[in-house]
Design an enzyme around this catalytic site. Structure first.
Site, PDB file in Angstrom:
ATOM      1  N   GLY A 111      26.191  26.952 -35.978  1.00 26.24           N
ATOM      2  CA  GLY A 111      26.797  27.984 -36.707  1.00 26.24           C
ATOM      3  C   GLY A 111      28.175  27.502 -37.389  1.00 26.24           C
ATOM      4  O   GLY A 111      28.713  28.140 -38.429  1.00 26.24           O
ATOM      5  N   GLU A 114      26.898  25.631 -40.377  1.00 26.92           N
ATOM      6  CA  GLU A 114      26.433  26.756 -41.469  1.00 26.92           C
ATOM      7  C   GLU A 114      27.598  27.459 -42.122  1.00 26.92           C
ATOM      8  O   GLU A 114      27.678  27.834 -43.247  1.00 26.92           O
ATOM      9  CB  GLU A 114      25.716  27.703 -40.739  1.00 26.92           C
ATOM     10  CG  GLU A 114      24.357  27.192 -40.214  1.00 26.92           C
ATOM     11  CD  GLU A 114      23.621  27.850 -39.095  1.00 26.92           C
ATOM     12  OE1 GLU A 114      24.210  28.197 -37.966  1.00 26.92           O
ATOM     13  OE2 GLU A 114      22.416  28.185 -39.538  1.00 26.92           O
ATOM     14  N   GLU A 134      20.251  22.896 -32.904  1.00 24.21           N
ATOM     15  CA  GLU A 134      19.592  24.070 -32.299  1.00 24.21           C
ATOM     16  C   GLU A 134      18.447  23.665 -31.692  1.00 24.21           C
ATOM     17  O   GLU A 134      17.931  24.354 -30.688  1.00 24.21           O
ATOM     18  CB  GLU A 134      19.299  25.021 -33.319  1.00 24.21           C
ATOM     19  CG  GLU A 134      20.485  25.970 -33.857  1.00 24.21           C
ATOM     20  CD  GLU A 134      21.719  25.180 -34.760  1.00 24.21           C
ATOM     21  OE1 GLU A 134      21.553  24.047 -35.025  1.00 24.21           O
ATOM     22  OE2 GLU A 134      22.285  25.886 -35.249  1.00 24.21           O
TER      23      GLU A 134
END
Ligand code: CAA
Length: 261
Positions: A111, A114, A134
């Site tokens: 994240g 991201e 992930e």
């Protein structure tokens, strides 16, 4: 609202948003995400702010990903909602009129990577590491990573990074055009991020906002439609005081005094 995990500071016309949860390498739990969303929303409405820098507290991490301990026991519905919260923040970063610069020190994983990818410019320090771990956790990137990385660098590079979970250093990320620039230290990283923000702030805020809008909205359109979109935005700017001021200042050989209207 009193923030627990987000520090905001203003320098000249730049908001500096620092994600501060160093005990968990600034990992994103729901509370952190809510605070980021509220802070960015407030900044997006503030016409005195012309640029934003997002960084992470401490020397070790920008953001080491979504909070694995919080995610561990989520139901499928909770997990989908969690991903949607991440997407809401990405959309906000893209829609806000101010350019957003990610100043990535240390780990930008999952994240965190991201969130950096959603920003308009990415600067990093030498010790930055980017990756999508992930699949090592039995999940996939859920805050836009599968979509934004592949759109940025193409499917093959995105496949390799996402399928292996490998981390890449800042220089490699630069060579793949994932990030703009690498700096020697965190201090230099922040200094250069602020310098770029200051340069952006010296320009017409409305022109910068509409340039961001034209790039982001045009990029997914067929070229002829994108040209049409650009010409409409270009035309609209001729109804602003900033266009009159910018061109008059050039002709009068003086510095423009932009008002963002
Ligand atoms: N979530 C929750 N806690 C985290 C975390 C995360 N993503 N990353 C680090 N932490 C915590 C650790 O649990 C540890 O806490 P404790 O001391 O209480 O155990 C603390 O931060 C320090 O971390 P480490 O001791 O692990 O530090 P290290 O230097 O040995 O390793 C690291 C650093 C390689 C970044 C390692 O912490 C790590 O692998 N973190 C997880 C990275 C990751 O998998 N991120 C992706 C998350 S999934 C995701 O983001 C989904 C999505 O797309 C939305």
């Amino acid at each position: 609202m009193q923030n627990k995990f987000i520090k905001t500071d203003t320098k000249n016309k730049t908001s500096i948003l620092t994600i501060s949860r160093p005990e968990a390498l600034n990992a994103l739990n729901l509370e952190v995400l809510n605070e980021i969303e509220c802070s960015l929303y407030e900044i997006s409405l503030n016409r005195d702010i012309c640029a934003v820098v997002i960084t992470g507290d401490g020397e070790k991490a920008f953001v080491a990903g979504a909070d694995i301990k919080e995610m561990a026991n989520m139901s499928p519905i909770e997990a989908a909602k969690f991903a949607q919260k991440g997407h809401d923040i990405l959309r906000l970063i893209r829609k806000m009129p101010q350019p957003v610069i990610a100043a990535v020190n240390g780990y930008a994983l999952g994240g965190g990577f991201e969130m950096a990818l959603a920003c308009d410019i990415i600067y990093a320090s030498q010790n930055a590491k980017f990756g999508f771990p992930e699949v090592t956790l039995g999940i996939i990137p859920g805050f836009g990573g599968t979509q934004n990385l592949s759109r940025l660098v193409g499917e093959k590079i995105a496949n390799e990074l996402i399928f292996t979970g490998n981390m890449i250093p800042a220089e490699k990320a630069k060579s793949l055009s994932i990030i703009n620039e690498v700096f020697d230290s965190k201090a230099q990283l922040l200094e250069m991020a602020l310098k770029t923000a200051e340069k952006i702030s010296s320009n017409s805020p409305i022109a910068v906002a509409l340039a961001k809008d034209a790039i982001l909205n045009g990029i997914n359109l067929p070229l002829n439609e994108a040209y049409h979109y650009e010409s409409k935005v270009f035309g609209n700017l001729f109804s602003t005081q900033d266009q009159k001021e910018g061109m008059t200042a050039f002709i009068e050989k003086r510095k423009a005094n932009f008002k963002g209207i």
